[in-house]
Design a protein around this motif. Structure first.
Motif, PDB file in Angstrom:
ATOM      1  N   GLY A 124       0.826  -1.210   0.000  1.00  0.00           N
ATOM      2  CA  GLY A 124       0.000   0.000   0.000  1.00  0.00           C
ATOM      3  C   GLY A 124       0.856   1.253   0.000  1.00  0.00           C
ATOM      4  O   GLY A 124       0.605   2.199  -0.752  1.00  0.00           O
ATOM      5  N   ARG A 125       1.909   1.240   0.823  1.00  0.00           N
ATOM      6  CA  ARG A 125       2.820   2.388   0.848  1.00  0.00           C
ATOM      7  C   ARG A 125       3.570   2.508  -0.481  1.00  0.00           C
ATOM      8  O   ARG A 125       3.776   3.606  -0.993  1.00  0.00           O
ATOM      9  CB  ARG A 125       3.833   2.259   1.999  1.00  0.00           C
ATOM     10  N   SER A 126       3.973   1.375  -1.042  1.00  0.00           N
ATOM     11  CA  SER A 126       4.708   1.387  -2.311  1.00  0.00           C
ATOM     12  C   SER A 126       3.900   2.040  -3.419  1.00  0.00           C
ATOM     13  O   SER A 126       4.427   2.853  -4.181  1.00  0.00           O
ATOM     14  CB  SER A 126       5.061  -0.037  -2.744  1.00  0.00           C
ATOM     15  N   ILE A 127       2.606   1.701  -3.515  1.00  0.00           N
ATOM     16  CA  ILE A 127       1.808   2.258  -4.610  1.00  0.00           C
ATOM     17  C   ILE A 127       1.610   3.757  -4.398  1.00  0.00           C
ATOM     18  O   ILE A 127       1.646   4.537  -5.349  1.00  0.00           O
ATOM     19  CB  ILE A 127       0.467   1.508  -4.805  1.00  0.00           C
ATOM     20  N   LEU A 128       1.442   4.185  -3.154  1.00  0.00           N
ATOM     21  CA  LEU A 128       1.286   5.616  -2.889  1.00  0.00           C
ATOM     22  C   LEU A 128       2.567   6.363  -3.248  1.00  0.00           C
ATOM     23  O   LEU A 128       2.527   7.449  -3.828  1.00  0.00           O
ATOM     24  CB  LEU A 128       0.901   5.855  -1.427  1.00  0.00           C
ATOM     25  N   GLU A 129       3.710   5.762  -2.933  1.00  0.00           N
ATOM     26  CA  GLU A 129       4.991   6.381  -3.308  1.00  0.00           C
ATOM     27  C   GLU A 129       5.143   6.427  -4.823  1.00  0.00           C
ATOM     28  O   GLU A 129       5.546   7.438  -5.387  1.00  0.00           O
ATOM     29  CB  GLU A 129       6.160   5.596  -2.699  1.00  0.00           C
ATOM     30  N   MET A 130       4.803   5.315  -5.489  1.00  0.00           N
ATOM     31  CA  MET A 130       4.902   5.253  -6.955  1.00  0.00           C
ATOM     32  C   MET A 130       4.022   6.306  -7.621  1.00  0.00           C
ATOM     33  O   MET A 130       4.367   6.847  -8.662  1.00  0.00           O
ATOM     34  CB  MET A 130       4.462   3.875  -7.457  1.00  0.00           C
ATOM     35  N   ARG A 131       2.869   6.564  -6.994  1.00  0.00           N
ATOM     36  CA  ARG A 131       1.931   7.530  -7.546  1.00  0.00           C
ATOM     37  C   ARG A 131       2.237   8.946  -7.070  1.00  0.00           C
ATOM     38  O   ARG A 131       1.420   9.848  -7.185  1.00  0.00           O
ATOM     39  CB  ARG A 131       0.491   7.124  -7.172  1.00  0.00           C
ATOM     40  N   LYS A 132       3.423   9.107  -6.485  1.00  0.00           N
ATOM     41  CA  LYS A 132       3.949  10.416  -6.103  1.00  0.00           C
ATOM     42  C   LYS A 132       3.088  11.133  -5.059  1.00  0.00           C
ATOM     43  O   LYS A 132       2.891  12.336  -5.117  1.00  0.00           O
ATOM     44  CB  LYS A 132       4.107  11.333  -7.336  1.00  0.00           C
ATOM     45  N   VAL A 133       2.547  10.371  -4.109  1.00  0.00           N
ATOM     46  CA  VAL A 133       1.842  11.003  -2.994  1.00  0.00           C
ATOM     47  C   VAL A 133       2.896  11.708  -2.145  1.00  0.00           C
ATOM     48  O   VAL A 133       3.841  11.079  -1.662  1.00  0.00           O
ATOM     49  CB  VAL A 133       1.066   9.956  -2.168  1.00  0.00           C
ATOM     50  N   SER A 134       2.740  13.031  -2.003  1.00  0.00           N
ATOM     51  CA  SER A 134       3.828  13.817  -1.409  1.00  0.00           C
ATOM     52  C   SER A 134       3.935  13.626   0.099  1.00  0.00           C
ATOM     53  O   SER A 134       5.028  13.568   0.643  1.00  0.00           O
ATOM     54  CB  SER A 134       3.630  15.298  -1.735  1.00  0.00           C
ATOM     55  N   ASP A 135       2.799  13.506   0.791  1.00  0.00           N
ATOM     56  CA  ASP A 135       2.830  13.393   2.252  1.00  0.00           C
ATOM     57  C   ASP A 135       2.370  12.004   2.674  1.00  0.00           C
ATOM     58  O   ASP A 135       1.178  11.721   2.730  1.00  0.00           O
ATOM     59  CB  ASP A 135       1.939  14.472   2.871  1.00  0.00           C
ATOM     60  N   LEU A 136       3.311  11.142   2.964  1.00  0.00           N
ATOM     61  CA  LEU A 136       2.952   9.771   3.323  1.00  0.00           C
ATOM     62  C   LEU A 136       2.475   9.654   4.766  1.00  0.00           C
ATOM     63  O   LEU A 136       2.183   8.565   5.249  1.00  0.00           O
ATOM     64  CB  LEU A 136       4.120   8.827   3.052  1.00  0.00           C
ATOM     65  N   ASN A 137       2.385  10.790   5.468  1.00  0.00           N
ATOM     66  CA  ASN A 137       1.735  10.774   6.780  1.00  0.00           C
ATOM     67  C   ASN A 137       0.246  11.060   6.644  1.00  0.00           C
ATOM     68  O   ASN A 137      -0.539  10.772   7.550  1.00  0.00           O
ATOM     69  CB  ASN A 137       2.388  11.795   7.714  1.00  0.00           C
ATOM     70  N   ASP A 138      -0.137  11.672   5.513  1.00  0.00           N
ATOM     71  CA  ASP A 138      -1.539  12.042   5.292  1.00  0.00           C
ATOM     72  C   ASP A 138      -2.246  10.949   4.494  1.00  0.00           C
ATOM     73  O   ASP A 138      -2.747  11.177   3.400  1.00  0.00           O
ATOM     74  CB  ASP A 138      -1.599  13.387   4.549  1.00  0.00           C
ATOM     75  N   VAL A 139      -2.214   9.733   5.061  1.00  0.00           N
ATOM     76  CA  VAL A 139      -2.844   8.598   4.391  1.00  0.00           C
ATOM     77  C   VAL A 139      -3.730   7.846   5.374  1.00  0.00           C
ATOM     78  O   VAL A 139      -3.565   7.964   6.596  1.00  0.00           O
ATOM     79  CB  VAL A 139      -1.783   7.624   3.802  1.00  0.00           C
ATOM     80  N   ARG A 140      -4.688   7.092   4.818  1.00  0.00           N
ATOM     81  CA  ARG A 140      -5.482   6.176   5.635  1.00  0.00           C
ATOM     82  C   ARG A 140      -5.292   4.800   5.045  1.00  0.00           C
ATOM     83  O   ARG A 140      -5.483   4.593   3.851  1.00  0.00           O
ATOM     84  CB  ARG A 140      -6.979   6.536   5.573  1.00  0.00           C
ATOM     85  N   MET A 141      -4.893   3.868   5.893  1.00  0.00           N
ATOM     86  CA  MET A 141      -4.756   2.492   5.442  1.00  0.00           C
ATOM     87  C   MET A 141      -5.421   1.582   6.447  1.00  0.00           C
ATOM     88  O   MET A 141      -5.125   1.641   7.645  1.00  0.00           O
ATOM     89  CB  MET A 141      -3.278   2.139   5.291  1.00  0.00           C
ATOM     90  N   GLY A 142      -6.349   0.773   5.963  1.00  0.00           N
ATOM     91  CA  GLY A 142      -7.020  -0.125   6.884  1.00  0.00           C
ATOM     92  C   GLY A 142      -8.059  -1.006   6.216  1.00  0.00           C
ATOM     93  O   GLY A 142      -8.136  -1.093   4.989  1.00  0.00           O
ATOM     94  N   PHE A 143      -8.843  -1.650   7.079  1.00  0.00           N
ATOM     95  CA  PHE A 143      -9.810  -2.664   6.660  1.00  0.00           C
ATOM     96  C   PHE A 143     -11.187  -2.315   7.217  1.00  0.00           C
ATOM     97  O   PHE A 143     -11.302  -1.679   8.259  1.00  0.00           O
ATOM     98  CB  PHE A 143      -9.425  -4.036   7.230  1.00  0.00           C
ATOM     99  N   HIS A 144     -12.228  -2.781   6.521  1.00  0.00           N
ATOM    100  CA  HIS A 144     -13.585  -2.651   7.057  1.00  0.00           C
ATOM    101  C   HIS A 144     -13.968  -3.911   7.814  1.00  0.00           C
ATOM    102  O   HIS A 144     -13.657  -5.023   7.388  1.00  0.00           O
ATOM    103  CB  HIS A 144     -14.593  -2.427   5.927  1.00  0.00           C
TER     104      HIS A 144
END
Length: 149
Positions: A76-96
């Motif tokens: 999940g972090r890898s794809i956000l980095e690949m997609r050039k997400v600038s702030d990797l602290n401003d993310v939500r990662m989780g499950f329902h």
């Protein structure tokens, strides 16, 4: 493929995606995991990471699935980095939690930027969502209780 057919649930959408039976764009994949865009994105960037093996939901996880969940988070972090997400602290990662998981095949949501999610997305994926458990909380529950509550 390495997987026996018994692991494929014919009517499971994510099993079909994993086995390239749909035209969903696969963004990242390895022997264990597949990542693709969410069909109804709740943020500018919204990706799903799913195991190739069919696991129903986060409550099906046990303590020995901790490495799997950690690798899902890494992808999940890898794809956000690949997609050039600038702030990797401003993310939500989780499950329902079920019954609020739309597809009954374990999937990690990776969303960014979290601070710009619309109110409706906040309800589904935000910190006040009762049904969305952040990946770090899932991991700590598995480490302490051996299961996800």
């Amino acid at each position: 493929s390495v997987m026996g057919t018994q692991d494929v649930f014919e009517d499971c959408l994510f099993c079909q995606i994993v086995n390239n039976q749909t035209d969903t764009e696969i963004l990242l994949s390895n022997e264990e995991l597949v990542c693709f865009p969410d069909m109804k994105p709740g943020a500018t960037h919204h990706y799903l990471v799913v195991p190739r093996t069919h696991i129903n939901n986060c409550q099906s996880l046990k303590r020995d699935n901790i490495p799997l969940v950690e690798r899902m988070e890494e992808m999940g972090r890898s794809i956000l980095e690949m997609r050039k997400v600038s702030d990797l602290n401003d993310v939500r990662m989780g499950f329902h939690l079920p019954p609020f998981s739309s597809v009954p095949h374990l999937h990690l949501h990776a969303l960014a930027p979290a601070s710009q999610m619309k109110p409706r997305s906040q309800l589904r994926y935000g910190s006040q969502s009762y049904w969305f458990i952040p990946v770090d909380k899932v991991l700590s529950q598995l480490k302490t209780q051996g299961k996800v509550k």
